[in-house]
Design an enzyme around this catalytic site. Structure first.
Site, PDB file in Angstrom:
ATOM      1  N   THR A 102       0.891  -1.156   0.123  1.00  0.00           N
ATOM      2  CA  THR A 102       0.167  -0.032  -0.048  1.00  0.00           C
ATOM      3  C   THR A 102       0.897   1.303  -0.129  1.00  0.00           C
ATOM      4  OG1 THR A 102      -1.617  -1.143   1.198  1.00  0.00           O
ATOM      5  CG2 THR A 102      -1.966   1.159   1.232  1.00  0.00           C
ATOM      6  N   THR A 178       2.247  -4.824   4.783  1.00  0.00           N
ATOM      7  CA  THR A 178       2.378  -5.116   6.068  1.00  0.00           C
ATOM      8  C   THR A 178       2.408  -6.587   6.540  1.00  0.00           C
ATOM      9  OG1 THR A 178      -0.058  -4.580   6.205  1.00  0.00           O
ATOM     10  CG2 THR A 178       1.380  -2.852   6.900  1.00  0.00           C
ATOM     11  N   ASP A 179       1.747  -7.484   5.602  1.00  0.00           N
ATOM     12  CA  ASP A 179       1.344  -8.876   5.910  1.00  0.00           C
ATOM     13  C   ASP A 179       2.662  -9.532   6.239  1.00  0.00           C
ATOM     14  OD1 ASP A 179      -1.177  -8.425   5.301  1.00  0.00           O
ATOM     15  OD2 ASP A 179      -1.523 -10.507   4.264  1.00  0.00           O
ATOM     16  N   LYS A 256       3.050  -8.472  13.437  1.00  0.00           N
ATOM     17  CA  LYS A 256       1.741  -7.654  13.049  1.00  0.00           C
ATOM     18  C   LYS A 256       0.820  -8.588  13.945  1.00  0.00           C
ATOM     19  CE  LYS A 256      -1.435  -6.939   9.302  1.00  0.00           C
ATOM     20  NZ  LYS A 256      -1.440  -6.851   7.762  1.00  0.00           N
TER      21      LYS A 256
END
Lengths: 437, 437
Positions: A102, A178-179, A256
């Site tokens: 993103t 971010t995953d 995360k």
């Protein structure tokens, strides 16, 4: 109505400082900020303004009850952006390596869609602040979804980071989805040796139900951290859901912990290195590696024949057997509690070790420390040759075992290296206040 | 010196209320409490006293600087314990089903060793308080290490619980090792249908480096909860590291989040049902199932051909293929972020679904909610037939899929059941304040 028309009708230009009254149900909300340029790919029905705190918000035109110019833009935005991205000899250099995800994309505040675009001008339009902090060189190295990140890409990123640092950058930023950011930050932590400058991974957790993105503040704070004194591989992401500060987490101790919250990233079994405010860095500990002279080099030997296996009640040993039969060289087990498996797996694990497979134990609790000396199952696993990975995260142990097996065939040496902390992945003592923070 | 001799020399008896001054380095610590009986299997060099808060501590004889009797025991301890365990018609009945693990064993406060012993007298000596709350019937159903718990044992426990509840117990307690307690509590949540009374799982997290156990307070609070108005399957464990209160977590939303802390158990994506103090229950929410009349019945159909698979960067599709080849009927995937896998796994998952395997998606973030509509990978997984498990824990989804596949072969029905909340495993909306609590 489209934004361009809406602005033109009212004599408002991009760069003007405005006050908006937004109708939200039967409530009025007031925003003050700078009108941002509309993006060609958006549907054009949302006005984006940058608030004083650096935060961009999008307001649907239909909800704008009143808009008033408080201060006209001093220069034309095009001129402004051009001046912004010109190199300034007095500023330090920072490369932002785009890998996809993103944040490395054009920030479309309206649709939430992701458009690969990563030029200086694009960045300057979205987050002009960072160009006042450093000479920013964006470099789109790859455009890969975070979930498709692979060991070979870690190697590619590591070399690109080293190249930028050794060419005189003050620090390097890796924009990353971010995953799997925690896996990549661990990989860079092991591969970048003799690190003498900051390496910051940054991403955006923007969820579709929010009018605004965390990309801008995360990016501003990541530049701030890239200019700091910490010569570490770090993840910089929101520290709270609001736009107050970011946290800089050590690359081997971060995970995360939420699917969608802006403050999803957490240090596990460790204190973050720093609180990062848009305008300053507040170190939370003293034992970080300091900025120094000297070149970083890349130790990129990885053996990819490693698996991460979570165990559970009722699990069949056949899954471990399969990995051994398929000539995996390493298995990181995510055990229960202090590092246990169903007893039925122990003979299989014993066989694996006898066939030269490195079997490492971590805990699916995530928090705390593996200890195979407390209960009989643990002692049997130890006897079978399992390597207890202390307070290492399962994901970090998985990445590390690949890296260790890239260096040695000898299980004793594997054990020695797994139990040596190369990048803060093992702490000698876990602070009480690091649980669920 | 042994405890018996130490006490005899000073004219102190078991049951006496004493004050001890303990030398700890150059500090003195004062304890007041009741002298507990020495256990035959301990080395006998530690005096155990029960503090006013119900907490047992062991003090090494060598560290006792002074000891003074504040009040003599009113009755001989043997007489006292015998009276304690006699049935009293005015008290409700509670069965404690022992399954193994630390709490179902004799509590040896000194060595940390675990001795299977589970008689009323043993329990009364360790935790006399619970016999004043209810007529306690201990029943050692099995003696299995928590890590060796298996689906067939869940069934056995469920039937034993139902039998006790349907025989007039006010509530039932299951003493269970902590490693896999969350899996068992989920299993009981799905199998015990039309539940009309409380079912409480309880354990002890005692770590070897602590002088004291959490068993006593957990057990007291579990009896308190078993007598409450909540007809739910719950886990009752310490809410803080100190002996302040326990928390009653919903059986499908609870997870062991720390290898060793006493407050390791946490509700994930949910608010605990209650704070449980030794003397009262403080409900934290209003939407729990209420105690009622009617018999509970056991729906114990499980299909064990289910696997739980965590995905990670670099994972080979061959692991999924192997499970399909081996005729697994269900796979719960612990994906990244909102519920993603490496793209390379998608064709394999598609094949699995085509061959009739139920593939369910959860998140390795643990907190938050799977959403396969946000990114392209998610949409591809949805198209491949993956069932997105909302905010269900991976471990709960694993147990539930076994149970669902025990009831139907039809993938549409599997999907319908997986997305129906039978025991609070899916919440329609996640409260903001449930993250990392």
């Amino acid at each position: 109505m489209r934004v361009e028309e809406f602005l033109r009708e009212r004599g408002i230009g991009v760069g003007d400082y405005v006050r908006i009254i937004k109708q939200e149900g039967n409530k009025e909300i007031i925003y003050e900020g700078i009108v941002m340029p509309p993006y060609e790919l958006s549907s054009g029905e949302t006005l984006v303004i940058k608030l004083d705190n650096g935060y961009n918000i999008g307001v649907a035109l239909g909800k704008i009850k009143a808009i008033e110019v408080l201060e006209k833009a001093k220069v034309k935005p095009e001129v402004h952006f051009k001046a912004l991205i010109e190199g300034k000899p007095e500023l330090p250099n920072v490369t932002i390596i785009g890998t996809g995800g993103t944040i490395a994309s054009r920030i479309d505040y309206e649709t939430g869609a992701v458009h690969p675009a990563f030029t200086a001008e694009e960045l300057a339009k979205a987050v002009p602040e960072i160009f006042e902090m450093a000479n920013i060189t964006p470099k789109l190295l790859m455009n890969i979804l975070s979930e498709d990140m692979r060991p070979e890409y870690w190697v590619k990123i590591a070399h690109e980071v080293a190249k930028a640092l050794n060419s005189g950058d003050a620090g390097v930023i890796v924009a990353h989805g971010t995953d799997t950011m925690g896996y990549t930050s661990a990989a860079l932590s092991f591969m970048l040796r003799d690190l003498s400058k900051p390496v910051v991974l940054v991403g955006a957790q923007r969820s579709s139900d929010r009018p605004s993105s965390d990309a801008a503040m995360n990016l501003i704070c990541s530049v701030r951290m890239a200019l700091s004194d910490a010569a570490e591989v770090m993840v910089v992401m929101h520290g709270e859901t609001g736009d107050t500060y970011c946290l800089a987490h050590r690359g081997t101790k971060v995970r995360k912990m939420h699917t969608s919250r802006r403050d999803a990233f957490r240090s596990i079994n460790d204190v973050p290195i720093a609180k990062v405010w848009p305008d300053r860095v507040e170190f939370l500990r003293d034992d970080y590696r300091r900025r120094s002279e000297g070149e970083v080099w890349v130790d990129d030997k990885l053996d990819e024949r490693v698996a991460l296996v979570k165990v559970y009640p009722g699990m069949s040993p056949e899954i471990i057997d399969f990995l051994v039969d398929r000539r995996y060289r390493g298995i990181v087990v995510e055990g229960t509690g202090l590092g246990h498996t169903p007893s039925g797996l122990i003979p299989t694990i014993e066989r694996a070790v006898q066939e030269g497979v490195a079997v490492c134990m971590t805990s699916q609790c995530l928090y705390g420390r593996v200890n195979l000396n407390v209960y009989s199952t643990g002692r049997k696993l130890l006897k079978a040759g399992v390597i207890p990975c202390e307070d290492m995260l399962p994901e970090t142990a998985y990445v590390k075992l690949m890296w260790v097996l890239g260096h040695t065939d000898d299980l004793n040496e594997v054990r020695r290296m797994m139990l040596t902390s190369y990048a803060g992945e093992i702490t000698p003592y876990t602070r009480f206040d690091t649980f669920l923070r």
